[in-house]
Design a protein around this motif. Structure first.
Motif, PDB file in Angstrom:
ATOM      1  N   ASP A   8     101.133  62.539  70.144  1.00 52.23           N
ATOM      2  CA  ASP A   8     100.225  62.395  68.842  1.00 52.23           C
ATOM      3  C   ASP A   8     100.844  63.471  68.080  1.00 52.23           C
ATOM      4  N   VAL A  13      93.111  63.505  67.248  1.00 54.04           N
ATOM      5  CA  VAL A  13      93.759  62.842  68.131  1.00 54.04           C
ATOM      6  C   VAL A  13      93.849  63.671  69.879  1.00 54.04           C
ATOM      7  N   ASP A  52     102.050  57.204  70.348  1.00 55.25           N
ATOM      8  CA  ASP A  52     101.585  57.359  69.263  1.00 55.25           C
ATOM      9  C   ASP A  52     103.092  56.369  68.445  1.00 55.25           C
ATOM     10  N   VAL A  79      99.602  53.909  72.362  1.00 54.88           N
ATOM     11  CA  VAL A  79      97.810  54.199  71.247  1.00 54.88           C
ATOM     12  C   VAL A  79      97.971  54.617  69.769  1.00 54.88           C
ATOM     13  N   THR A  80      98.077  53.399  69.263  1.00 57.38           N
ATOM     14  CA  THR A  80      98.270  53.595  67.803  1.00 57.38           C
ATOM     15  C   THR A  80      97.436  53.278  67.054  1.00 57.38           C
ATOM     16  N   GLY A  81      97.697  53.407  65.729  1.00 61.34           N
ATOM     17  CA  GLY A  81      96.957  53.100  64.470  1.00 61.34           C
ATOM     18  C   GLY A  81      97.344  51.474  63.607  1.00 61.34           C
ATOM     19  N   THR A 101      94.739  50.231  70.069  1.00 64.31           N
ATOM     20  CA  THR A 101      94.877  50.254  68.195  1.00 64.31           C
ATOM     21  C   THR A 101      93.673  51.534  68.811  1.00 64.31           C
ATOM     22  N   LYS A 102      93.684  52.633  67.834  1.00 65.15           N
ATOM     23  CA  LYS A 102      93.024  54.084  67.319  1.00 65.15           C
ATOM     24  C   LYS A 102      91.851  53.338  65.907  1.00 65.15           C
ATOM     25  N   PRO A 103      90.401  53.772  66.079  1.00 63.41           N
ATOM     26  CA  PRO A 103      90.345  54.563  67.315  1.00 63.41           C
ATOM     27  C   PRO A 103      89.849  53.526  68.487  1.00 63.41           C
ATOM     28  N   VAL A 104      90.905  54.946  69.621  1.00 60.93           N
ATOM     29  CA  VAL A 104      90.029  53.720  70.910  1.00 60.93           C
ATOM     30  C   VAL A 104      89.280  53.939  71.096  1.00 60.93           C
TER      31      VAL A 104
END
Length: 122
Positions: A8, A13, A52, A79-81, A101-104
């Protein structure tokens, strides 16, 4: 010790996830770009990569494909926005185990990691 690679480019993060996973007993490697991630996958053989999608210089989807070429057994959790169902489907097609998805939520991340990747090692 169970090894996780966190890929990331966002420092906050990185710090939050590294701290959380280290406290849970994992050895956490961290990098901020796809090229470094691929080098670490080849050299360190992590059991799991938290990846990410939006990375500098390299598309996370391309990194995912190359990770699976290096070692098809390594687990990948995206793990992504990007909260896009089509992107989640594409990541799974390329071999990602899950798409968060973030915020995880840290509890969800821990549950996904433990139940899906490390349960047999307990």
């Amino acid at each position: 010790m169970k090894k996780i690679l966190l890929v990331d480019d966002e420092r906050p993060v990185q710090e939050i996830l590294r701290s959380f996973l280290t406290k849970k007993g994992f050895h956490v490697l961290v990098c901020g770009n796809g090229e470094e991630a691929l080098r670490l996958v080849a050299q360190e053989a992590p059991a799991l990569v938290l990846l990410d999608i939006r990375l500098p210089q390299t598309d996370g989807l391309e990194v995912l494909k190359k990770i699976k070429e290096i070692n098809k057994e390594v687990g990948v959790i995206v793990v992504t926005g990007l909260a896009e169902p089509a992107m989640a489907d594409r990541c799974r097609e390329l071999g990602a185990f899950d798409y968060l998805t973030k915020p995880v939520k840290l509890e969800l991340l821990e549950e996904t990691i433990l139940l899906k990747f490390f349960e047999p090692f307990k």
